[in-house]
Motif scaffolding. Structure first.
Motif, PDB file in Angstrom:
ATOM      1  N   ALA A 117       0.677  -1.078   0.094  1.00 23.96           N
ATOM      2  CA  ALA A 117      -0.074  -0.079   0.140  1.00 23.96           C
ATOM      3  C   ALA A 117       0.714   1.137  -0.010  1.00 23.96           C
ATOM      4  O   ALA A 117       0.683   2.284  -0.884  1.00 23.96           O
ATOM      5  CB  ALA A 117      -0.946   0.010   1.171  1.00 23.96           C
ATOM      6  N   TYR A 118       1.778   1.167   0.908  1.00 21.94           N
ATOM      7  CA  TYR A 118       2.846   2.422   0.578  1.00 21.94           C
ATOM      8  C   TYR A 118       3.509   2.634  -0.545  1.00 21.94           C
ATOM      9  O   TYR A 118       3.499   3.808  -0.974  1.00 21.94           O
ATOM     10  CB  TYR A 118       4.018   2.097   1.910  1.00 21.94           C
ATOM     11  CG  TYR A 118       5.125   3.170   1.764  1.00 21.94           C
ATOM     12  CD1 TYR A 118       5.158   4.237   2.423  1.00 21.94           C
ATOM     13  CD2 TYR A 118       6.403   2.860   0.977  1.00 21.94           C
ATOM     14  CE1 TYR A 118       6.115   5.131   2.259  1.00 21.94           C
ATOM     15  CE2 TYR A 118       7.284   3.806   0.886  1.00 21.94           C
ATOM     16  CZ  TYR A 118       7.185   4.941   1.383  1.00 21.94           C
ATOM     17  OH  TYR A 118       8.171   5.935   1.314  1.00 21.94           O
ATOM     18  N   ILE A 119       3.806   1.475  -1.226  1.00 21.98           N
ATOM     19  CA  ILE A 119       4.531   1.705  -2.463  1.00 21.98           C
ATOM     20  C   ILE A 119       3.619   2.234  -3.655  1.00 21.98           C
ATOM     21  O   ILE A 119       3.878   3.158  -4.340  1.00 21.98           O
ATOM     22  CB  ILE A 119       5.121   0.231  -2.854  1.00 21.98           C
ATOM     23  CG1 ILE A 119       6.401  -0.070  -2.091  1.00 21.98           C
ATOM     24  CG2 ILE A 119       5.450   0.084  -4.347  1.00 21.98           C
ATOM     25  CD1 ILE A 119       6.950  -1.473  -2.500  1.00 21.98           C
ATOM     26  N   ALA A 120       2.237   1.442  -3.650  1.00 25.87           N
ATOM     27  CA  ALA A 120       1.307   1.919  -4.809  1.00 25.87           C
ATOM     28  C   ALA A 120       1.086   3.282  -4.510  1.00 25.87           C
ATOM     29  O   ALA A 120       0.985   4.229  -5.423  1.00 25.87           O
ATOM     30  CB  ALA A 120       0.010   1.120  -4.454  1.00 25.87           C
ATOM     31  N   ASP A 121       1.064   3.829  -3.135  1.00 27.95           N
ATOM     32  CA  ASP A 121       0.484   5.403  -2.961  1.00 27.95           C
ATOM     33  C   ASP A 121       1.759   6.156  -3.318  1.00 27.95           C
ATOM     34  O   ASP A 121       1.583   7.467  -3.800  1.00 27.95           O
ATOM     35  CB  ASP A 121       0.485   5.466  -1.454  1.00 27.95           C
ATOM     36  CG  ASP A 121      -0.561   6.221  -0.823  1.00 27.95           C
ATOM     37  OD1 ASP A 121      -1.736   6.233  -1.763  1.00 27.95           O
ATOM     38  OD2 ASP A 121      -0.565   7.120   0.137  1.00 27.95           O
ATOM     39  N   VAL A 138      -5.463  -7.698  -3.162  1.00 28.26           N
ATOM     40  CA  VAL A 138      -5.799  -6.562  -3.763  1.00 28.26           C
ATOM     41  C   VAL A 138      -7.255  -5.973  -2.968  1.00 28.26           C
ATOM     42  O   VAL A 138      -7.507  -4.938  -2.936  1.00 28.26           O
ATOM     43  CB  VAL A 138      -6.235  -6.657  -5.320  1.00 28.26           C
ATOM     44  CG1 VAL A 138      -6.886  -5.442  -5.908  1.00 28.26           C
ATOM     45  CG2 VAL A 138      -5.003  -7.075  -6.158  1.00 28.26           C
ATOM     46  N   GLU A 139      -8.288  -7.182  -2.832  1.00 28.99           N
ATOM     47  CA  GLU A 139      -9.476  -6.628  -1.940  1.00 28.99           C
ATOM     48  C   GLU A 139      -9.054  -5.752  -0.737  1.00 28.99           C
ATOM     49  O   GLU A 139      -9.353  -4.787  -0.161  1.00 28.99           O
ATOM     50  CB  GLU A 139     -10.247  -7.875  -1.511  1.00 28.99           C
ATOM     51  CG  GLU A 139     -10.779  -8.158  -2.658  1.00 28.99           C
ATOM     52  CD  GLU A 139     -11.691  -9.374  -2.538  1.00 28.99           C
ATOM     53  OE1 GLU A 139     -11.218 -10.419  -1.663  1.00 28.99           O
ATOM     54  OE2 GLU A 139     -12.540  -9.838  -3.451  1.00 28.99           O
ATOM     55  N   THR A 140      -7.805  -6.201  -0.096  1.00 26.27           N
ATOM     56  CA  THR A 140      -7.121  -5.513   1.319  1.00 26.27           C
ATOM     57  C   THR A 140      -6.717  -4.256   0.946  1.00 26.27           C
ATOM     58  O   THR A 140      -7.023  -3.276   1.645  1.00 26.27           O
ATOM     59  CB  THR A 140      -6.278  -6.432   1.771  1.00 26.27           C
ATOM     60  OG1 THR A 140      -6.477  -7.969   1.916  1.00 26.27           O
ATOM     61  CG2 THR A 140      -5.708  -5.992   3.386  1.00 26.27           C
ATOM     62  N   LEU A 141      -6.094  -3.990  -0.331  1.00 29.92           N
ATOM     63  CA  LEU A 141      -5.357  -2.868  -0.570  1.00 29.92           C
ATOM     64  C   LEU A 141      -6.285  -1.869  -1.362  1.00 29.92           C
ATOM     65  O   LEU A 141      -5.853  -0.584  -0.932  1.00 29.92           O
ATOM     66  CB  LEU A 141      -4.183  -3.215  -1.972  1.00 29.92           C
ATOM     67  CG  LEU A 141      -3.124  -4.133  -1.798  1.00 29.92           C
ATOM     68  CD1 LEU A 141      -2.382  -4.222  -2.786  1.00 29.92           C
ATOM     69  CD2 LEU A 141      -2.216  -3.209  -0.407  1.00 29.92           C
ATOM     70  N   ALA A 142      -7.244  -2.321  -1.669  1.00 34.72           N
ATOM     71  CA  ALA A 142      -8.263  -1.389  -2.477  1.00 34.72           C
ATOM     72  C   ALA A 142      -8.310  -0.031  -1.932  1.00 34.72           C
ATOM     73  O   ALA A 142      -8.384   0.949  -2.546  1.00 34.72           O
ATOM     74  CB  ALA A 142      -9.168  -2.084  -3.161  1.00 34.72           C
ATOM     75  N   GLY A 143      -8.780  -0.254  -0.674  1.00 40.54           N
ATOM     76  CA  GLY A 143      -9.624   1.112   0.092  1.00 40.54           C
ATOM     77  C   GLY A 143      -8.193   1.965   0.329  1.00 40.54           C
ATOM     78  O   GLY A 143      -8.504   3.223   0.695  1.00 40.54           O
ATOM     79  N   THR A 146      -5.361   5.447  -2.797  1.00 43.81           N
ATOM     80  CA  THR A 146      -6.001   6.699  -3.369  1.00 43.81           C
ATOM     81  C   THR A 146      -5.824   7.000  -4.579  1.00 43.81           C
ATOM     82  O   THR A 146      -6.960   7.672  -5.344  1.00 43.81           O
ATOM     83  CB  THR A 146      -5.832   7.738  -2.277  1.00 43.81           C
ATOM     84  OG1 THR A 146      -4.414   8.130  -2.293  1.00 43.81           O
ATOM     85  CG2 THR A 146      -6.373   7.568  -0.852  1.00 43.81           C
ATOM     86  N   SER A 147      -4.616   6.657  -5.347  1.00 48.86           N
ATOM     87  CA  SER A 147      -4.393   7.228  -6.880  1.00 48.86           C
ATOM     88  C   SER A 147      -5.078   6.333  -7.479  1.00 48.86           C
ATOM     89  O   SER A 147      -4.975   6.685  -9.043  1.00 48.86           O
ATOM     90  CB  SER A 147      -3.168   7.650  -6.781  1.00 48.86           C
ATOM     91  OG  SER A 147      -2.344   6.312  -6.490  1.00 48.86           O
ATOM     92  N   VAL A 148      -5.343   5.129  -7.298  1.00 54.75           N
ATOM     93  CA  VAL A 148      -5.596   4.314  -8.177  1.00 54.75           C
ATOM     94  C   VAL A 148      -7.336   4.320  -8.593  1.00 54.75           C
ATOM     95  O   VAL A 148      -7.974   4.520  -7.880  1.00 54.75           O
ATOM     96  CB  VAL A 148      -5.656   2.756  -7.611  1.00 54.75           C
ATOM     97  CG1 VAL A 148      -5.926   1.707  -8.573  1.00 54.75           C
ATOM     98  CG2 VAL A 148      -4.127   2.495  -7.275  1.00 54.75           C
ATOM     99  N   PRO A 167     -13.112  -1.766  -6.014  1.00 55.43           N
ATOM    100  CA  PRO A 167     -13.932  -0.789  -7.098  1.00 55.43           C
ATOM    101  C   PRO A 167     -13.424  -0.895  -8.206  1.00 55.43           C
ATOM    102  O   PRO A 167     -12.241  -0.790  -8.485  1.00 55.43           O
ATOM    103  CB  PRO A 167     -13.699   0.415  -6.229  1.00 55.43           C
ATOM    104  CG  PRO A 167     -12.437   0.294  -5.722  1.00 55.43           C
ATOM    105  CD  PRO A 167     -12.202  -1.306  -5.189  1.00 55.43           C
ATOM    106  N   ASN A 168     -14.263  -0.655  -9.423  1.00 51.66           N
ATOM    107  CA  ASN A 168     -13.935  -0.316 -10.934  1.00 51.66           C
ATOM    108  C   ASN A 168     -13.006  -1.471 -11.329  1.00 51.66           C
ATOM    109  O   ASN A 168     -11.835  -1.094 -11.657  1.00 51.66           O
ATOM    110  CB  ASN A 168     -13.169   1.016 -10.947  1.00 51.66           C
ATOM    111  CG  ASN A 168     -13.182   1.393 -12.550  1.00 51.66           C
ATOM    112  OD1 ASN A 168     -13.944   0.628 -13.257  1.00 51.66           O
ATOM    113  ND2 ASN A 168     -12.389   2.143 -12.910  1.00 51.66           N
TER     114      ASN A 168
END
Ligand code: ADP
Length: 555
Positions: A117-121, A138-143, A146-148, A167-168
């Motif tokens: 999550a830190y890396i994606a953010d 991904v379900e855990t990360l999705a929330g 924010t940029s995704v 989502p999406n």
């Protein structure tokens, strides 16, 4: 710009008068399509079956995906992430994302969810493509990301998850099918960012290394050389090193560059599955970290198997135990090619091969050379320095901090994150090494793993290599533990082979005559398994934590 107008003419009479064609990643897959269009790419899919197609198919689908990315609004420089195994869809994304001018951000799914999550953010990823294996992740990360703007499951409509909180969520094959393959790869500055990889961040936050098209293409050329990874159209290559770890050491670029058949093993990296794929697909060469090859070696030994076409293993990421090198060569006629590099180096820095004048040396002397990490490949320059930064001699004895520079070596981390700062234009690798008069480099340790005993350094790799040569030892790690007189003394941590017996004293005895007496471990601890990190390497800091209260018998 389209691919037709790269013939910018040089303007000054002092400049060379050659075409100023930028080195772009898209040109690799275009070349593979045109010249090796029918060469196969074979993938073990997460769905469980084997998928086959060709470089031409890969190029077509990469163009379709590039159109899809355009419609999703992905622009030049946008980061697009993948959480995926080695497989054909991941390969298509390598070209669709970078080729269209966006930045492929390969995330290591073995990291902790918070780290991902830190890396994606931090990367501000716009879309995330993922293999179904990682649906829960991904379900855990999705929330938290924010940029995704959307997530794409790398599968077909029939296998899309029925219910999910993501989502999406889109379907990979829908995106491919609903887009034309009419797409001209854009032409832009070769120094544009192409790919983003984060270091595993064993201490502190992971840091991003942002490769460029130029650095990637140059690395693909240089790593293909005969005395480097020797990639050619005569090879069937199976990169086991994941495409989420330093671009699978560049094979997704160097294999199509030469037209090598590619075999992508997916998620099943155990000895049995790898062996099966090697034999079924006539794999000639593979690449990965030592723990993977230990698994394969155990499998063939236990089942009295042999190899038909398999001849070469590129090994790196951690030091290769000489005993494993010997077993593969003597029992199975498989050569282990020792390499060294790091995420910050794209990753290849050195490769160990013999030169013509070594041919007459006795086998034991040839072995001693091949155990080293090897020569710098052209493009990489290296040196060793002492604590004050003074350059040390290339005498095979002086041991110092290893520094490198070159066109595929990191200059600074993504978004200016603090890390090892360049020293007069040289990147400090964090490794400690010797370089012999012929230029062969040998890593003795990572600077943070070096054992400091009575003001002197003990290289843990050599201690581990002696243990690994013992027939009863499956894995070994050597760490420094507190000693009131010497500061630190070596402690050997060992996993025995199944059903094998060896005692502490027998192991300590086995060091006699093999290392300086004061390098002999003070004690041995037997464990069932060693902790392994997200890139398949033994986590020494974890072992140090677990054994920090270990009392040496000599205390
Ligand atoms: P991470 O820090 O995530 O492990 P890398 O995969 O970039 O990232 O690891 C690079 C490090 O791995 C090198 O700095 C070195 O310490 C170690 N390494 C790589 N290849 C070898 C090798 N052949 N022998 C010893 N150590 C190696």
């Amino acid at each position: 710009m389209t691919s037709d107008n790269f013939h910018d003419l040089p303007k000054s009479p002092t400049m060379g008068q050659m075409m100023n064609q930028p080195m772009l990643i898209s040109s690799i897959i275009e070349h593979a399509d045109r010249h090796f269009g029918n060469r196969e790419i074979v993938s073990r899919r997460v769905e469980g079956d084997i998928h086959r197609y060709t470089y031409r198919d890969c190029h077509k689908r990469a163009r379709q995906m590039a159109n899809a990315l355009g419609k999703l609004g992905v622009a030049m420089g946008d980061r697009v992430a993948t959480l995926a195994w080695n497989g054909y869809r991941h390969l298509e994304l390598y070209y669709a994302i970078s080729g269209s001018g966006a930045v492929l951000h390969t995330i290591n799914p073995r990291l902790h969810a918070e780290q991902i999550a830190y890396i994606a953010d931090h990367a501000e990823d716009t879309y995330v493509f993922f293999d179904l294996t990682f649906l829960n992740l991904v379900e855990t990360l999705a929330g938290h990301c924010t940029s995704v703007k959307g997530y794409i499951a790398m599968t077909d409509r029939a296998r899309m998850p029925a219910e999910t909180s993501i989502p999406n969520l889109m379907c990979y094959e829908d995106l491919i099918e609903s887009n034309s393959d009419r797409y001209a790869w854009p032409v832009f500055d070769e120094n544009s960012a192409s790919t983003l990889c984060y270091t595993s961040g064993t201490t502190g936050h992971p840091k991003g290394v942002l490769y460029s098209h130029r650095s990637t293409v140059l690395h693909a050329y240089a790593s293909s050389l005969p005395d480097a990874l020797n990639v050619s159209g005569r090879e069937v290559l199976m990169p086991v090193v994941p495409m989420f770890h330093v671009n699978a050491w560049g094979f997704p670029y160097s294999a199509p560059l030469s037209g090598a058949k590619l075999v992508l093993p997916g998620s099943m990296l155990d000895g049995h599955s790898l062996y099966e794929l090697i034999e079924q697909e006539n794999v000639t060469a593979s690449a990965g970290v030592p723990t993977v090859w230990l698994g394969l070696l155990n499998h063939v030994e236990r089942n009295s198997l042999g190899f038909t076409s398999f001849r070469r293993i590129v090994i790196g990421g951690s030091a290769c135990p000489p005993a494993m090198m010997k077993s593969f060569r003597e029992k199975y006629e498989v050569q282990l090619l020792h390499t060294w590099g790091m995420t910050e180096m794209s990753p290849l820095g050195t490769v160990c091969t013999l030169q013509s004048h070594h041919a007459l040396l006795p086998q034991s002397e040839q072995d001693a050379i091949l155990e080293k990490q090897g020569h710098a490949i052209y493009g990489v320059d290296m040196k060793i320095v002492d604590d004050e930064g003074t350059e040390l001699a290339w005498d095979g004895v002086a041991c110092g901090h290893l520094l490198v520079r070159g066109p595929w070596v990191v200059a600074s981390y993504f978004k200016g994150e603090a890390g090892a700062a360049l020293q007069d234009g040289w990147f400090p690798t964090g490794d400690v090494a010797t370089i012999d008069p012929e230029g062969y480099m040998q890593i003795t340790d990572r600077s943070k793993d070096v054992i400091k005993s009575g003001g002197e350094w003990i290289g843990s790799i050599e201690i581990e290599n002696v243990a690994m040569a013992h027939p009863a030892v499956h894995q070994a790690a050597c760490i420094g533990v507190f000693h009131p007189k010497w500061d630190e003394r070596p402690l050997l941590v060992v996993v025995r082979k199944a059903d094998a017996r060896v005692t502490r004293d027998e192991l300590i005895q086995s060091y006699t005559g093999k290392v300086a007496k004061w390098w002999t471990p003070d004690d041995v601890v037997f464990v069932d398994a060693l902790p392994v990190g997200a890139t398949g390497k033994i986590l020494k800091n974890e072992i140090r934590k677990q054994l920090r209260h270990h009392k040496l018998p000599s205390v």
